[in-house]
Design an enzyme around this catalytic site. Structure first.
Site, PDB file in Angstrom:
ATOM      1  N   TYR A   1       0.676  -1.549   0.118  1.00  0.00           N
ATOM      2  CA  TYR A   1       0.327   0.405   0.046  1.00  0.00           C
ATOM      3  C   TYR A   1       0.639   1.198   0.169  1.00  0.00           C
ATOM      4  O   TYR A   1       1.573   2.020   0.804  1.00  0.00           O
ATOM      5  CB  TYR A   1      -1.269  -0.102   1.117  1.00  0.00           C
ATOM      6  CG  TYR A   1      -1.840  -1.513   1.516  1.00  0.00           C
ATOM      7  CD1 TYR A   1      -2.826  -1.617   0.080  1.00  0.00           C
ATOM      8  CD2 TYR A   1      -1.774  -1.739   2.072  1.00  0.00           C
ATOM      9  CE1 TYR A   1      -3.793  -2.524   0.604  1.00  0.00           C
ATOM     10  CE2 TYR A   1      -2.592  -3.133   2.603  1.00  0.00           C
ATOM     11  CZ  TYR A   1      -3.653  -3.122   1.403  1.00  0.00           C
ATOM     12  OH  TYR A   1      -4.277  -3.977   1.726  1.00  0.00           O
TER      13      TYR A   1
ATOM     14  N   TRP B   1      -4.084   6.277   2.781  1.00  0.00           N
ATOM     15  CA  TRP B   1      -5.361   5.983   3.235  1.00  0.00           C
ATOM     16  C   TRP B   1      -6.117   6.399   4.052  1.00  0.00           C
ATOM     17  O   TRP B   1      -5.766   6.424   5.233  1.00  0.00           O
ATOM     18  CB  TRP B   1      -5.625   4.563   2.924  1.00  0.00           C
ATOM     19  CG  TRP B   1      -5.626   3.616   2.016  1.00  0.00           C
ATOM     20  CD1 TRP B   1      -6.858   2.728   1.769  1.00  0.00           C
ATOM     21  CD2 TRP B   1      -4.355   2.808   0.766  1.00  0.00           C
ATOM     22  NE1 TRP B   1      -6.616   1.998   0.511  1.00  0.00           N
ATOM     23  CE2 TRP B   1      -5.181   1.884   0.432  1.00  0.00           C
ATOM     24  CE3 TRP B   1      -3.624   3.090   1.139  1.00  0.00           C
ATOM     25  CZ2 TRP B   1      -4.446   1.868  -1.230  1.00  0.00           C
ATOM     26  CZ3 TRP B   1      -2.333   2.829  -0.379  1.00  0.00           C
ATOM     27  CH2 TRP B   1      -3.025   2.058  -1.259  1.00  0.00           C
TER      28      TRP B   1
ATOM     29  N   TRP C   1      -8.917   6.227   6.046  1.00  0.00           N
ATOM     30  CA  TRP C   1      -9.133   5.861   7.395  1.00  0.00           C
ATOM     31  C   TRP C   1      -7.399   5.455   8.410  1.00  0.00           C
ATOM     32  O   TRP C   1      -7.360   5.502   9.507  1.00  0.00           O
ATOM     33  CB  TRP C   1      -9.868   5.051   7.396  1.00  0.00           C
ATOM     34  CG  TRP C   1     -10.340   3.452   7.479  1.00  0.00           C
ATOM     35  CD1 TRP C   1      -9.692   3.314   6.155  1.00  0.00           C
ATOM     36  CD2 TRP C   1     -11.187   2.862   7.823  1.00  0.00           C
ATOM     37  NE1 TRP C   1     -10.151   1.738   6.510  1.00  0.00           N
ATOM     38  CE2 TRP C   1     -10.545   1.488   7.434  1.00  0.00           C
ATOM     39  CE3 TRP C   1     -12.455   2.861   9.149  1.00  0.00           C
ATOM     40  CZ2 TRP C   1     -11.849  -0.088   7.770  1.00  0.00           C
ATOM     41  CZ3 TRP C   1     -12.973   1.460   9.722  1.00  0.00           C
ATOM     42  CH2 TRP C   1     -12.623  -0.437   8.594  1.00  0.00           C
ATOM     43  N   ASP C   2      -6.929   5.204   7.448  1.00  0.00           N
ATOM     44  CA  ASP C   2      -5.672   4.262   8.580  1.00  0.00           C
ATOM     45  C   ASP C   2      -5.164   5.760   8.660  1.00  0.00           C
ATOM     46  O   ASP C   2      -4.060   5.591   9.572  1.00  0.00           O
ATOM     47  CB  ASP C   2      -4.580   3.615   7.172  1.00  0.00           C
ATOM     48  CG  ASP C   2      -4.894   2.739   6.529  1.00  0.00           C
ATOM     49  OD1 ASP C   2      -6.120   2.710   5.831  1.00  0.00           O
ATOM     50  OD2 ASP C   2      -4.207   1.679   6.196  1.00  0.00           O
TER      51      ASP C   2
ATOM     52  N   GLN D   1     -14.236   6.770   2.325  1.00  0.00           N
ATOM     53  CA  GLN D   1     -13.890   5.171   3.253  1.00  0.00           C
ATOM     54  C   GLN D   1     -14.263   5.394   4.972  1.00  0.00           C
ATOM     55  O   GLN D   1     -15.387   6.675   4.975  1.00  0.00           O
ATOM     56  CB  GLN D   1     -12.191   5.310   3.768  1.00  0.00           C
ATOM     57  CG  GLN D   1     -11.874   4.012   3.227  1.00  0.00           C
ATOM     58  CD  GLN D   1     -10.573   4.628   3.155  1.00  0.00           C
ATOM     59  OE1 GLN D   1      -9.864   4.588   3.850  1.00  0.00           O
ATOM     60  NE2 GLN D   1     -10.299   2.050   3.172  1.00  0.00           N
TER      61      GLN D   1
ATOM     62  N   GLY E   1     -13.778  -0.065   3.752  1.00  0.00           N
ATOM     63  CA  GLY E   1     -13.161  -0.490   4.416  1.00  0.00           C
ATOM     64  C   GLY E   1     -13.058  -1.806   4.960  1.00  0.00           C
ATOM     65  O   GLY E   1     -11.460  -2.124   5.170  1.00  0.00           O
TER      66      GLY E   1
ATOM     67  N   ASP F   1     -13.129  -4.337   2.502  1.00  0.00           N
ATOM     68  CA  ASP F   1     -13.498  -4.843   1.429  1.00  0.00           C
ATOM     69  C   ASP F   1     -13.776  -6.206   1.498  1.00  0.00           C
ATOM     70  O   ASP F   1     -14.886  -6.491   0.167  1.00  0.00           O
ATOM     71  CB  ASP F   1     -11.805  -5.403   0.684  1.00  0.00           C
ATOM     72  CG  ASP F   1     -10.625  -3.734   1.103  1.00  0.00           C
ATOM     73  OD1 ASP F   1     -11.464  -2.978   1.963  1.00  0.00           O
ATOM     74  OD2 ASP F   1     -10.301  -3.661   0.380  1.00  0.00           O
TER      75      ASP F   1
ATOM     76  N   TYR G   1      -8.241 -11.938   4.894  1.00  0.00           N
ATOM     77  CA  TYR G   1      -8.445 -10.285   5.309  1.00  0.00           C
ATOM     78  C   TYR G   1      -9.942 -10.030   6.060  1.00  0.00           C
ATOM     79  O   TYR G   1      -9.963 -10.057   7.102  1.00  0.00           O
ATOM     80  CB  TYR G   1      -8.912 -10.091   3.372  1.00  0.00           C
ATOM     81  CG  TYR G   1      -8.517  -8.368   3.708  1.00  0.00           C
ATOM     82  CD1 TYR G   1      -8.056  -8.001   3.533  1.00  0.00           C
ATOM     83  CD2 TYR G   1      -9.231  -8.196   1.907  1.00  0.00           C
ATOM     84  CE1 TYR G   1      -6.637  -6.851   3.102  1.00  0.00           C
ATOM     85  CE2 TYR G   1      -8.910  -7.153   1.715  1.00  0.00           C
ATOM     86  CZ  TYR G   1      -7.235  -6.934   1.713  1.00  0.00           C
ATOM     87  OH  TYR G   1      -7.162  -4.876   1.556  1.00  0.00           O
ATOM     88  N   TRP G   2     -10.899  -9.806   5.679  1.00  0.00           N
ATOM     89  CA  TRP G   2     -11.963  -9.474   6.393  1.00  0.00           C
ATOM     90  C   TRP G   2     -12.944 -10.135   6.462  1.00  0.00           C
ATOM     91  O   TRP G   2     -14.893 -10.060   6.440  1.00  0.00           O
ATOM     92  CB  TRP G   2     -12.964  -8.282   5.386  1.00  0.00           C
ATOM     93  CG  TRP G   2     -11.702  -6.582   5.983  1.00  0.00           C
ATOM     94  CD1 TRP G   2     -10.921  -6.697   5.186  1.00  0.00           C
ATOM     95  CD2 TRP G   2     -11.886  -6.166   6.703  1.00  0.00           C
ATOM     96  NE1 TRP G   2     -10.509  -5.226   5.635  1.00  0.00           N
ATOM     97  CE2 TRP G   2     -11.284  -4.897   6.645  1.00  0.00           C
ATOM     98  CE3 TRP G   2     -12.475  -6.020   8.195  1.00  0.00           C
ATOM     99  CZ2 TRP G   2     -10.389  -3.783   7.303  1.00  0.00           C
ATOM    100  CZ3 TRP G   2     -12.320  -5.003   9.141  1.00  0.00           C
ATOM    101  CH2 TRP G   2     -11.166  -3.779   8.593  1.00  0.00           C
TER     102      TRP G   2
ATOM    103  N   GLU H   1      -0.225  -6.433   9.573  1.00  0.00           N
ATOM    104  CA  GLU H   1      -1.599  -5.810   9.378  1.00  0.00           C
ATOM    105  C   GLU H   1      -3.357  -5.826   9.752  1.00  0.00           C
ATOM    106  O   GLU H   1      -3.831  -5.300  10.178  1.00  0.00           O
ATOM    107  CB  GLU H   1      -1.848  -6.053   7.830  1.00  0.00           C
ATOM    108  CG  GLU H   1      -2.878  -5.078   6.863  1.00  0.00           C
ATOM    109  CD  GLU H   1      -3.098  -5.550   5.740  1.00  0.00           C
ATOM    110  OE1 GLU H   1      -2.290  -6.548   4.651  1.00  0.00           O
ATOM    111  OE2 GLU H   1      -4.144  -5.223   4.977  1.00  0.00           O
TER     112      GLU H   1
HETATM  113  C1  GLC Z   1      -7.094  -2.673   2.070  1.00  0.00           C
HETATM  114  C2  GLC Z   1      -8.455  -2.469   3.791  1.00  0.00           C
HETATM  115  C3  GLC Z   1      -8.352  -1.014   4.323  1.00  0.00           C
HETATM  116  C4  GLC Z   1      -7.266  -0.412   4.096  1.00  0.00           C
HETATM  117  C5  GLC Z   1      -6.021  -0.572   2.943  1.00  0.00           C
HETATM  118  C6  GLC Z   1      -4.143  -0.097   3.714  1.00  0.00           C
HETATM  119  O1  GLC Z   1      -7.735  -2.565   1.402  1.00  0.00           O
HETATM  120  O2  GLC Z   1      -9.100  -2.976   3.963  1.00  0.00           O
HETATM  121  O3  GLC Z   1      -9.649  -1.161   5.130  1.00  0.00           O
HETATM  122  O4  GLC Z   1      -8.242   1.310   4.567  1.00  0.00           O
HETATM  123  O5  GLC Z   1      -6.173  -1.949   2.185  1.00  0.00           O
HETATM  124  O6  GLC Z   1      -4.455   0.161   4.821  1.00  0.00           O
END
Ligand code: GLC
Length: 427
Positions: A36, A40, A42-43, A108, A168, A170, A355-356, A399
């Protein structure tokens, strides 16, 4: 390592601070190196809370850089592509936003006002906080106004979301059915995520094809909000966005009171009241939580995920609903080895590493603990904190974490995990 030994050990705050510094790209933090490479939303908000513990100036800068990418209509995009990077797909060319700072075209979960209130109230440098709040307040108001205006044009009290990435969360199983109704792209592309992380910890290809269809859809229709509202093939009410927005709006109101800022305040109060009533339409007495809702099919999305108990964080539950959710969380926590898993382990779609669909995400565990505390259940809040702590003590700053083993998954040296450790777990 025995449970007792882990409890005696301290979170390595030096290592957490080092991760923030290593992932600092000059005014903004990348979530992790490689996987990444951009900012981002909300990060970044969660990361600012971590920065507050080591460098307040830098914490405010995180917010300032993010809001420099705010669109003219008030939206804060979910990604700002400050620099080119080959390691990520889909990049700015696919999104096609054409903004001064290239960006994605969705948002987000709007956790910013909540983060900024915490920063403002816990700062050491008051003069700096007053100055920064002064410039950020109108931008926050414009951002919240965008959510209510563009994502709830019919004033239902429940904003909608157009993409699983906007949540967020995903590839949450809650989005499986609404996403299935979206066409797949008919062009070929090269995913970059699989070069960084095992395929069994990431979303499947048919989901990716649909994610991209939606990205392309906004671009083809010139980001016309009315058209997208009427024709987007994916439109859901995401309980997590609704709840985080509710808490953030009430935090924003509080900040406006501190600063004696009046513009937009009446509208915020109206929206808070409207959502406070409307949320009850999502309550499930059977599941003891609030269910996400598919606006295309008109059906509730019957999956118990961490989103569905976030109304605790949003202050949206009445006493009985809160008690029901706290019981549910207590039993859910006991069902896995560490943390509150992103999907309830009794779900047929639960996968502890993907992941989620099962793993534990620490910032969400923090939000739920905070909500439990607000609703008068500090024991549950402490169980959540100690269980989240076990993730970091067992595996480090990953993560996300396999809920059944505590193993770290996804990207390593992850910024928001380090930030949550500094802000919440080390305290
Ligand atoms: C993934 C996560 C998302 C987060 C991004 C960066 O896409 O699902 O929530 O903001 O990674 O960490």
């Amino acid at each position: 390592m025995s449970q007792k030994k882990q409890q005696e050990q301290r979170i390595d705050v030096e290592a957490a601070a080092r991760i923030l510094r290593d992932n600092d790209r000059g005014g903004y933090s990348v979530p992790t190196h490689g996987l990444y490479p951009f900012q981002w939303s909300w990060d970044s908000a969660i990361t600012a809370l971590g920065w507050m513990k080591i460098d307040e100036q830098r914490a405010w800068q995180e917010a300032e850089t993010m809001f420099r990418g705010q669109w003219a209509n008030g939206m804060v995009p979910h990604i700002l592509f400050h620099k080119d990077a080959e390691s990520y797909f889909p990049g700015p060319d696919i999104w096609g936003s054409n903004t001064a700072i290239p960006s994605s075209a969705i948002s987000q979960p709007p956790v910013w006002a909540t983060a900024i209130r915490i920063m403002y109230e816990t700062c050491q440098n008051r003069a700096l906080a007053e100055e920064k709040l002064g410039t950020l307040l109108p931008k926050l108001i414009a951002y919240h106004d965008w959510w209510y205006r563009e994502r709830d044009p019919e004033d239902t009290g429940l904003v909608c979301s157009y993409h699983p990435w906007e949540s967020g969360m995903d590839n949450s199983p809650a989005w499986d059915d609404p996403l299935d109704a979206v066409p797949e792209v008919d062009w070929t592309y090269q995913r970059r995520d699989l070069g960084h992380v095992d395929a069994d910890q990431r979303p499947h290809k048919p989901q990716y094809d649909r994610y991209l269809y939606l990205v392309d859809f906004y671009k083809r229709h010139g980001f016309d909000s009315q058209y997208i509202y009427e024709h987007c093939p994916y439109k859901v009410i995401d309980v997590s966005i609704v709840s985080i927005l509710q808490r953030a709006s009430s935090d924003l109101l509080e900040l406006c009171r501190h600063a004696d800022y009046k513009s937009g305040v009446d509208e915020l109060e109206n929206e808070l009241a409207r959502t406070g009533t409307a949320i009850n339409r999502l309550w499930s007495g059977k599941r003891h939580c609030f269910l996400n809702h598919d606006l295309m099919s008109g059906q509730p999305l019957d999956e118990v995920t961490t989103a569905t108990v976030l109304p605790l964080f949003g202050g949206l539950a009445d006493t009985d609903q809160a008690a029901g959710m706290c019981n549910l969380i207590g039993e859910w926590l006991a069902a896995t080895k560490v943390g509150l898993s992103s999907t309830h382990p009794s779900s047929a779609r639960y996968e502890s590493q993907r992941y989620w669909r099962g793993p534990v995400w620490l910032h969400i565990n923090w939000m739920i603990a905070r909500g439990a505390d607000d609703y008068g259940d500090p024991q549950l809040a402490e169980r959540l904190r100690s269980s989240a702590r076990d993730c970091v003590m067992t595996s480090g700053f990953w993560e996300y974490f396999d809920a059944d083993t505590g193993d770290g998954c996804g990207g390593d040296n992850f910024t928001w995990t380090a930030a949550v450790a500094l802000y919440w777990l080390a305290s």
